[in-house]
Write a protein that holds these residues in place. Structure first.
Motif, PDB file in Angstrom:
ATOM      1  N   LYS A   1       0.814  -1.214   0.000  1.00 44.08           N
ATOM      2  CA  LYS A   1       0.000   0.000   0.000  1.00 44.08           C
ATOM      3  C   LYS A   1       0.854   1.273   0.000  1.00 44.08           C
ATOM      4  CE  LYS A   1      -3.940   0.002   0.322  1.00 44.08           C
ATOM      5  NZ  LYS A   1      -4.851   0.176   1.453  1.00 44.08           N
TER       6      LYS A   1
ATOM      7  N   THR B   1      -0.176  -0.662 -13.085  1.00 43.81           N
ATOM      8  CA  THR B   1      -0.848  -1.718 -12.330  1.00 43.81           C
ATOM      9  C   THR B   1      -1.056  -1.320 -10.884  1.00 43.81           C
ATOM     10  OG1 THR B   1       0.066  -3.436 -13.771  1.00 43.81           O
ATOM     11  CG2 THR B   1      -0.678  -4.121 -11.583  1.00 43.81           C
TER      12      THR B   1
ATOM     13  N   GLN C   1      -3.913   1.179 -10.707  1.00 43.87           N
ATOM     14  CA  GLN C   1      -5.185   0.499 -10.965  1.00 43.87           C
ATOM     15  C   GLN C   1      -5.610  -0.348  -9.767  1.00 43.87           C
ATOM     16  OE1 GLN C   1      -4.569  -1.691 -14.568  1.00 43.87           O
ATOM     17  NE2 GLN C   1      -4.608   0.136 -15.879  1.00 43.87           N
ATOM     18  N   THR C   2      -4.659  -1.054  -9.160  1.00 43.56           N
ATOM     19  CA  THR C   2      -4.963  -1.871  -7.983  1.00 43.56           C
ATOM     20  C   THR C   2      -5.408  -0.997  -6.825  1.00 43.56           C
ATOM     21  OG1 THR C   2      -3.302  -3.483  -8.693  1.00 43.56           O
ATOM     22  CG2 THR C   2      -4.050  -3.614  -6.415  1.00 43.56           C
TER      23      THR C   2
ATOM     24  N   GLU D   1      -6.934   1.885  -7.070  1.00 46.13           N
ATOM     25  CA  GLU D   1      -8.295   2.313  -7.378  1.00 46.13           C
ATOM     26  C   GLU D   1      -9.302   1.195  -7.099  1.00 46.13           C
ATOM     27  OE1 GLU D   1      -7.913   5.661 -10.881  1.00 46.13           O
ATOM     28  OE2 GLU D   1      -7.573   3.562 -11.451  1.00 46.13           O
ATOM     29  N   SER D   2      -8.940  -0.030  -7.457  1.00 46.24           N
ATOM     30  CA  SER D   2      -9.840  -1.167  -7.213  1.00 46.24           C
ATOM     31  C   SER D   2     -10.049  -1.400  -5.723  1.00 46.24           C
ATOM     32  CB  SER D   2      -9.267  -2.427  -7.867  1.00 46.24           C
ATOM     33  OG  SER D   2      -9.192  -2.287  -9.272  1.00 46.24           O
ATOM     34  N   THR D   3      -8.969  -1.296  -4.972  1.00 41.37           N
ATOM     35  CA  THR D   3      -9.062  -1.497  -3.525  1.00 41.37           C
ATOM     36  C   THR D   3      -9.939  -0.439  -2.867  1.00 41.37           C
ATOM     37  OG1 THR D   3      -6.844  -2.484  -3.506  1.00 41.37           O
ATOM     38  CG2 THR D   3      -7.705  -1.699  -1.403  1.00 41.37           C
TER      39      THR D   3
ATOM     40  N   SER E   1     -12.191   1.350  -4.517  1.00 42.20           N
ATOM     41  CA  SER E   1     -13.459   1.476  -5.259  1.00 42.20           C
ATOM     42  C   SER E   1     -13.731   2.933  -5.623  1.00 42.20           C
ATOM     43  CB  SER E   1     -14.625   0.904  -4.434  1.00 42.20           C
ATOM     44  OG  SER E   1     -14.439  -0.468  -4.179  1.00 42.20           O
TER      45      SER E   1
ATOM     46  N   LYS F   1     -12.339   6.158  -8.510  1.00 41.21           N
ATOM     47  CA  LYS F   1     -11.526   6.592  -9.644  1.00 41.21           C
ATOM     48  C   LYS F   1     -10.633   7.734  -9.188  1.00 41.21           C
ATOM     49  CE  LYS F   1     -10.884   6.233 -14.202  1.00 41.21           C
ATOM     50  NZ  LYS F   1     -10.464   4.965 -14.847  1.00 41.21           N
TER      51      LYS F   1
END
Length: 319
Positions: A3, A35, A38-39, A41-43, A45, A47
Motif C-alpha cells: 500500500k 498496475t 489500478q490496484t 483504485e480497485s481497492t 473502489s 476513480k
C-alpha cells in the motif's frame, strides 16, 4: 499490494502528470506503475485519475486522497528517521539543480567536504542556466538567484550575489575604456539571452540615484554563464557577470573592471524545494551545508551591497 509503495507511485504520477515520467523517476517499468495505481483504485473502489492518450488528470476524489497520501508518507518517513541512523547519517539519492557558474566555481570544488561529512548520500547535480520545473523533473531542491514568485516553492535565503562589468585587456587596448554607461553603445558587448523566452537582456546601471537602461550592440549572445565569461576572456566584448566568477580573472590581470563606480542591487540567492514534498534528512543537511558554504564565502555571504555594476534584468538568469 504494498500500500505504501502504491501511494508513493500515485503521488509521483500526479506530480509528473504522466505514467511514463513517473516510471522514469521511480526507476520502475511503466506497466508496474500503471498496475499499482489500478490496484489502488480497485481497492478503494474510487476513480483517482482520468486518463487520456495525451494527459493524466486527477479526479476530485483523487485530489483528496493525494493530500492524505502526502501526509501519511511524510509521517512514515519522520517515524523511520527518528528511529534510525538517518538523522545523523542521511542516505540516498539527492537531485539538485543549480546555475552553471555556481556549480563550477562554488559547489563542485566544495563537494568533497560534503561527501566526507555525508558518505551515504549520492548526488545528481544539474548545472544549467535553464530554469527547471522541480516537480516535473523530479528535482529535490535547487539553488536559484533573484526574487521568487512561484507560490508552490518554499525558499530559504542563503546568500547574495554582486555583479562586475569587465573586459579583457586586449579589448580595452583596441577599443578604449568607457567612462559612462552611454559610452557602451559605441562598444561591443557580449549579450545574454533568456533560456526561458529567448529575449536578449538590456543592461542597467545605477550611480548616485541615476539609473540608466541600455540595449547594447554585440556580435554574440549566450545563455550560459561559463560560456559568457569565456566570451569576455576571448576579447569578444564587454561583459557583466557575477563577481565570484570574475574576481580571479581580474586579480590575474586577464580581465579589467569597467565602470566600477556604477552598480545594480545585489541579487538574493535561495535554496528552493516544492512545498508539497517532504523535506527529507538528505535535503535538510544539504540546505544547511550550502548555507554554511555561502556564509563563509566573501562573495556570497549576506552583507551590504558593494559598488559594482550589473544589469538588473540580466541577473536573475545568469548566476
Amino acid at each position: 499490494m504494498n500500500k505504501l509503495q502504491a501511494m508513493e507511485v500515485f503521488i509521483q504520477v500526479v506530480d509528473c502528470g504522466s505514467f511514463t515520467k513517473a516510471a522514469e523517476m521511480l526507476n520502475l517499468p511503466k506497466a508496474t506503475v500503471s498496475t499499482l495505481v489500478q490496484t489502488l483504485e480497485s481497492t478503494l473502489s474510487v476513480k483517482l485519475l482520468h486518463r487520456t492518450t495525451r494527459q493524466v488528470m486527477i479526479t476530485s476524489d483523487g485530489a483528496a486522497y493525494y493530500e492524505r497520501c502526502v501526509q501519511i508518507l511524510s509521517d512514515v518517513r519522520d517515524a523511520e528517521e527518528s528511529l534510525s541512523r538517518h538523522r545523523l547519517s542521511p542516505s540516498g539519492r539527492l537531485r539538485v539543480d543549480t546555475p552553471s557558474g555556481l556549480a563550477t566555481e562554488i559547489l563542485i570544488p566544495a563537494l568533497p567536504a560534503f561527501f566526507e561529512r555525508y558518505p551515504d548520500i549520492t548526488m545528481e547535480l544539474g548545472s544549467t542556466d535553464r530554469p527547471v520545473d522541480l516537480v516535473e523533473e523530479g528535482v529535490d531542491c535547487a539553488v536559484r538567484g533573484g526574487e521568487l514568485i512561484d507560490p508552490n516553492l518554499i525558499a530559504r535565503r542563503v546568500g547574495v550575489i554582486n555583479f562586475v562589468t569587465a573586459a579583457s585587456p586586449d579589448y580595452i587596448a583596441r577599443h578604449g575604456m568607457p567612462q559612462h554607461p552611454r559610452d557602451l553603445e559605441r562598444h561591443r558587448c557580449v549579450n545574454y539571452f533568456s533560456a526561458k523566452n529567448g529575449k536578449i537582456m538590456n543592461w542597467d546601471f545605477t550611480r548616485d540615484g541615476e539609473r540608466i537602461e541600455v540595449a547594447l550592440p554585440g556580435a554574440i549572445a549566450l545563455n550560459d554563464s561559463n560560456a559568457y565569461v569565456q566570451a569576455g576572456l576571448a576579447g569578444l566584448g564587454i561583459i557583466t557577470m557575477t563577481d565570484y566568477l570574475l574576481t580571479g580573472y581580474i586579480a590575474a590581470g586577464r580581465m579589467v573592471p569597467v565602470l566600477p563606480e556604477w552598480r545594480s542591487d545585489p541579487l538574493p540567492v535561495h535554496i528552493v524545494y516544492p512545498q508539497n514534498r517532504h523535506l527529507s534528512a538528505k535535503v535538510r543537511v544539504f540546505v544547511e551545508w550550502v548555507s554554511e558554504l555561502f556564509a563563509a564565502h566573501p562573495n556570497l555571504r549576506l552583507q551590504p551591497p558593494r559598488p559594482v555594476a550589473a544589469p538588473a534584468d540580466l541577473q536573475a538568469e545568469t548566476v
